[in-house]
Design an enzyme around this catalytic site. Structure first.
Site, PDB file in Angstrom:
ATOM      1  N   ARG A   1      -5.623  -1.906  -0.474  1.00 50.89           N
ATOM      2  CA  ARG A   1      -6.034  -0.521   0.540  1.00 50.89           C
ATOM      3  C   ARG A   1      -5.986   0.615  -0.433  1.00 50.89           C
ATOM      4  NH1 ARG A   1      -6.058  -3.521   4.114  1.00 50.89           N
ATOM      5  NH2 ARG A   1      -4.774  -4.755   5.242  1.00 50.89           N
TER       6      ARG A   1
ATOM      7  N   PHE B   1       0.871  -1.071   0.017  1.00 47.94           N
ATOM      8  CA  PHE B   1       0.061  -0.149   0.121  1.00 47.94           C
ATOM      9  C   PHE B   1       0.988   1.248  -0.016  1.00 47.94           C
ATOM     10  CE2 PHE B   1       0.902   0.021   4.553  1.00 47.94           C
ATOM     11  CZ  PHE B   1       1.118   1.179   4.812  1.00 47.94           C
TER      12      PHE B   1
ATOM     13  N   CYS C   1       9.711   1.834   3.569  1.00 48.21           N
ATOM     14  CA  CYS C   1      10.286   0.877   3.814  1.00 48.21           C
ATOM     15  C   CYS C   1      11.729   1.286   4.131  1.00 48.21           C
ATOM     16  CB  CYS C   1      10.432  -0.463   2.851  1.00 48.21           C
ATOM     17  SG  CYS C   1      11.046   0.317   1.025  1.00 48.21           S
TER      18      CYS C   1
HETATM   19  P1  NAD Z   1       1.586  -6.575   3.133  1.00 47.47           P
HETATM   20  O1  NAD Z   1       2.383  -7.534   3.257  1.00 47.47           O
HETATM   21  O2  NAD Z   1       0.418  -6.493   4.197  1.00 47.47           O
HETATM   22  O3  NAD Z   1       0.758  -6.682   1.587  1.00 47.47           O
HETATM   23  C1  NAD Z   1       1.644  -6.590   0.486  1.00 47.47           C
HETATM   24  C2  NAD Z   1       0.703  -7.238  -0.496  1.00 47.47           C
HETATM   25  O4  NAD Z   1       0.472  -8.633  -0.157  1.00 47.47           O
HETATM   26  C3  NAD Z   1      -0.530  -6.748  -0.573  1.00 47.47           C
HETATM   27  O5  NAD Z   1      -0.808  -6.543  -2.193  1.00 47.47           O
HETATM   28  C4  NAD Z   1      -1.569  -7.658   0.103  1.00 47.47           C
HETATM   29  O6  NAD Z   1      -2.969  -7.665  -0.623  1.00 47.47           O
HETATM   30  C5  NAD Z   1      -0.831  -8.942  -0.248  1.00 47.47           C
HETATM   31  N1  NAD Z   1      -1.077  -9.663   1.145  1.00 47.47           N
HETATM   32  C6  NAD Z   1      -1.233  -9.259   2.166  1.00 47.47           C
HETATM   33  N2  NAD Z   1      -1.603 -10.350   3.200  1.00 47.47           N
HETATM   34  C7  NAD Z   1      -1.476 -11.302   2.461  1.00 47.47           C
HETATM   35  C8  NAD Z   1      -1.374 -12.940   3.086  1.00 47.47           C
HETATM   36  N3  NAD Z   1      -1.778 -13.562   3.913  1.00 47.47           N
HETATM   37  N4  NAD Z   1      -1.057 -13.708   1.966  1.00 47.47           N
HETATM   38  C9  NAD Z   1      -0.825 -13.291   0.675  1.00 47.47           C
HETATM   39  N5  NAD Z   1      -0.947 -12.100   0.097  1.00 47.47           N
HETATM   40  C10 NAD Z   1      -1.187 -11.091   1.193  1.00 47.47           C
HETATM   41  O7  NAD Z   1       2.358  -5.196   3.220  1.00 47.47           O
HETATM   42  P2  NAD Z   1       1.585  -3.627   3.149  1.00 47.47           P
HETATM   43  O8  NAD Z   1       0.940  -3.551   4.727  1.00 47.47           O
HETATM   44  O9  NAD Z   1       1.057  -3.570   1.956  1.00 47.47           O
HETATM   45  O10 NAD Z   1       3.031  -2.979   2.965  1.00 47.47           O
HETATM   46  C11 NAD Z   1       4.037  -2.377   4.014  1.00 47.47           C
HETATM   47  C12 NAD Z   1       4.949  -3.381   4.170  1.00 47.47           C
HETATM   48  O11 NAD Z   1       5.614  -3.569   2.971  1.00 47.47           O
HETATM   49  C13 NAD Z   1       6.164  -2.979   4.971  1.00 47.47           C
HETATM   50  O12 NAD Z   1       6.626  -4.186   5.826  1.00 47.47           O
HETATM   51  C14 NAD Z   1       7.159  -2.353   4.264  1.00 47.47           C
HETATM   52  O13 NAD Z   1       8.510  -2.554   4.961  1.00 47.47           O
HETATM   53  C15 NAD Z   1       6.960  -3.128   3.039  1.00 47.47           C
HETATM   54  N6  NAD Z   1       7.701  -2.538   2.092  1.00 47.47           N
HETATM   55  C16 NAD Z   1       9.010  -3.250   1.597  1.00 47.47           C
HETATM   56  C17 NAD Z   1       9.640  -2.474   0.186  1.00 47.47           C
HETATM   57  C18 NAD Z   1      11.057  -3.030   0.048  1.00 47.47           C
HETATM   58  O14 NAD Z   1      11.252  -2.612  -1.192  1.00 47.47           O
HETATM   59  N7  NAD Z   1      11.788  -3.885   0.900  1.00 47.47           N
HETATM   60  C19 NAD Z   1       9.109  -1.305  -0.127  1.00 47.47           C
HETATM   61  C20 NAD Z   1       7.833  -1.051   0.344  1.00 47.47           C
HETATM   62  C21 NAD Z   1       7.240  -1.635   1.149  1.00 47.47           C
END
Ligand code: NAD
Length: 499
Positions: free
Chosen positions: A177, A149, A281
């Site tokens: 989201r 998100f 992140c």
């Molecule tokens: P999230 O893991 O909740 O969701 C990411 C994606 O996974 C979404 O598309 C969501 O629909 C899907 N998802 C969620 N729960 C799932 C499940 N149980 N099974 C399968 N798919 C599922 O992450 P978020 O809250 O959207 O984003 C924030 C996180 O992303 C933070 O931890 C942040 O550090 C990380 N992030 C990392 C980077 C990087 O490059 N390392 C960049 C941006 C964000």
């Protein structure tokens, strides 16, 4: 209330699963739209159509594909304000920050204009008698991108650009989201000349992600999100024989040496710790001053800056430093972690728990927090909080400071603030973290370098954007050919060096 859709075969298509998720305006707490959550059947249908469309797209010459990227760049620039406005309204970040979100994605599309060069193969003339050897980079077929998100324009563009420029079709599963901007981007790519079906935006949750992992046509999955989900997708995707890269959570340390410019370090910490409400992140969530003198000097400068932060809705324009967090659940989780910090003995120096904004009482705002005397066993140190909470861990020496960052399970980004070139160089060389800043608090590499964390922040061996992305979304074929065909050497039964 607006009802969002999927984007299939070049048009908006209503969901048929009967399942929906609410999309909030985080500043008011109101539900402003609902997004359909795709079933396995819907996902499989989108993939089958994408596979058909990919055949012609994959055979289109790279220069023509690059022209679509070129046209998309112009259209994204044209629609910049519209995209940023929608992004702010669903994510909560300020308008200026939302434009940065689009801009950093756009830069990757600009990089993808170089596809013909990036996809060039290698050639060895006369590798043997009459033998030439060459390699070419070919598309994988249908690939998937699953995005978080917190950067609803940038990260989908990081996935779409290289995947499409390489000649693949992409199934993009954005965050439920804030799904509107990815849909708008799909419309833009159609206008830029992308054939229908080559980019399918399938909205959904775990059900559609699992359907992606189970779909045998999908050759590769690029994921960005939290570490537990990154690990889940990486394990299941690899077990299914797919090419997978997953980028996860972070706990980014900034080390402040006694010789650092303290005003510069304090400014950097406030921007990197609280910008976008800490929902980056690459946010700095841990400050590690070396020596108590450094810690005291830093704290003295930090506190007034943090207390002066302006928190509000994006509609307040330049008067706002950061906006609300994305959902009520995110707010609750942040405040729970703040309580755990207090219970476990950290000193809460700036307390944002009672923050209220008149007229926006139902918004998901979280005031800024600063903890001092945080120690490594505390939950607020171990966990990613993803909110406006900065923890200060005092280190007695440089070795202790670098050791903290190295021992943490996350390894996305880090920074050192110092005037000492030796210390900076040693830090950059020894640290086991993917992206390093020297007097730069958020060292996000530009589009022509690559972006990726180490340890629990990244699974898989290639990074995002830059040359790595072109490797991830293409595969190498190597051809050995002999002309003239009339050369006669008799049957060969053994491996031997080329004559
Ligand atoms: P999230 O893991 O909740 O969701 C990411 C994606 O996974 C979404 O598309 C969501 O629909 C899907 N998802 C969620 N729960 C799932 C499940 N149980 N099974 C399968 N798919 C599922 O992450 P978020 O809250 O959207 O984003 C924030 C996180 O992303 C933070 O931890 C942040 O550090 C990380 N992030 C990392 C980077 C990087 O490059 N390392 C960049 C941006 C964000």
């Amino acid at each position: 209330m607006e009802e969002l859709s999927h984007w299939i075969d070049g048009k908006r298509v209503a969901g048929t699963s009967g399942r929906f998720a609410d999309v909030f305006n985080p500043a008011t707490g109101e539900v402003q739209a609902r997004v359909p959550l795709a079933s396995k059947d819907e996902l499989d249908h989108a993939v089958a159509r994408a596979a058909e469309a990919q055949r012609a797209w994959g055979a289109t010459n790279p220069q023509k594909r690059a022209r679509v990227m070129m046209a998309a760049v112009a259209l994204i620039n044209r629609d910049m304000d519209k995209l940023a406005e929608k992004l702010s309204s669903e994510h909560g970040k300020t308008f200026v920050d939302a434009k940065g979100d689009v801009q950093r994605g756009l830069e990757v599309i600009e990089f993808c204009i170089g596809a013909p060069h990036l996809l060039k193969g290698e050639f060895t003339d006369s590798a043997g008698p009459g033998i030439d050897m060459y390699s070419m980079r070919q598309p994988l077929g249908v690939v998937a991108g699953i995005t978080p998100f917190n950067f609803p324009a940038m990260i989908p563009l990081w996935k779409m650009g290289p995947a499409l420029a390489c000649g693949n079709a992409m199934i993009l599963k954005p965050s439920e989201r804030d799904p509107s901007v990815p849909l708008m981007l799909a419309e833009i790519f159609k206008e830029a000349g992308l054939p229908d079906g080559v980019l399918q935006v399938v909205n959904g949750d775990k059900e559609s992600v699992d359907a992606i992992l189970d779909n045998e046509t999908i050759q590769a999955v690029g994921f960005v999100g939290s570490t537990p989900i990154a690990h889940y997708i990486y394990s299941r995707g690899c077990a299914a024989g797919k090419r997978v890269q997953c980028f996860g959570g972070a706990k980014n340390h900034m080390i402040i040496m006694p010789d650092a410019d303290m005003d510069q370090a304090a400014d950097a910490l406030v921007g990197a710790g609280y910008g976008a409400a800490g929902e980056r992140c690459m946010a700095i969530s841990v400050a590690v001053p070396v020596g108590d003198g450094t810690a005291d000097a830093l704290r003295e400068r930090l506190v007034p800056k943090i207390e002066a932060l302006k928190v509000g809705p994006y509609t307040a324009g330049d008067d706002v430093d950061y906006g609300p967090v994305v959902t009520a659940a995110a707010k609750e989780n942040i405040l729970r972690l703040v309580e755990s910090g207090i219970e476990q003995g950290a000193e809460l120096v700036v307390d944002g728990r009672d923050f209220k904004l008149q007229g926006y009482e139902d918004g998901f705002f979280v005031g800024p927090h600063l903890f001092d005397h945080v120690t490594p066993e505390m939950e607020i140190y171990r966990k990613e909080i993803f909110g406006p909470v900065l923890s200060m861990v005092r280190a007695a020496s440089y070795e202790e400071a670098i050791g903290l960052a190295m021992d943490h399970e996350y390894g996305n980004g880090t920074a050192i603030f110092t005037r000492d070139g030796d210390a900076a160089r040693d830090f950059a060389n020894r640290i086991n973290i993917g992206m390093v800043g020297i007097n730069v608090p958020i060292p996000v590499p530009l589009a022509y370098h690559t972006f990726g964390g180490w340890k629990k922040s990244g699974f898989g061996d290639l990074n995002q954007h830059g040359p790595d992305a072109f490797k991830f979304y293409s595969r190498t074929k190597t051809v050995t050919s002999r002309w003239p065909s009339g050369i006669k050497q008799g049957a060969a039964f053994n491996f031997k060096a080329m004559d």
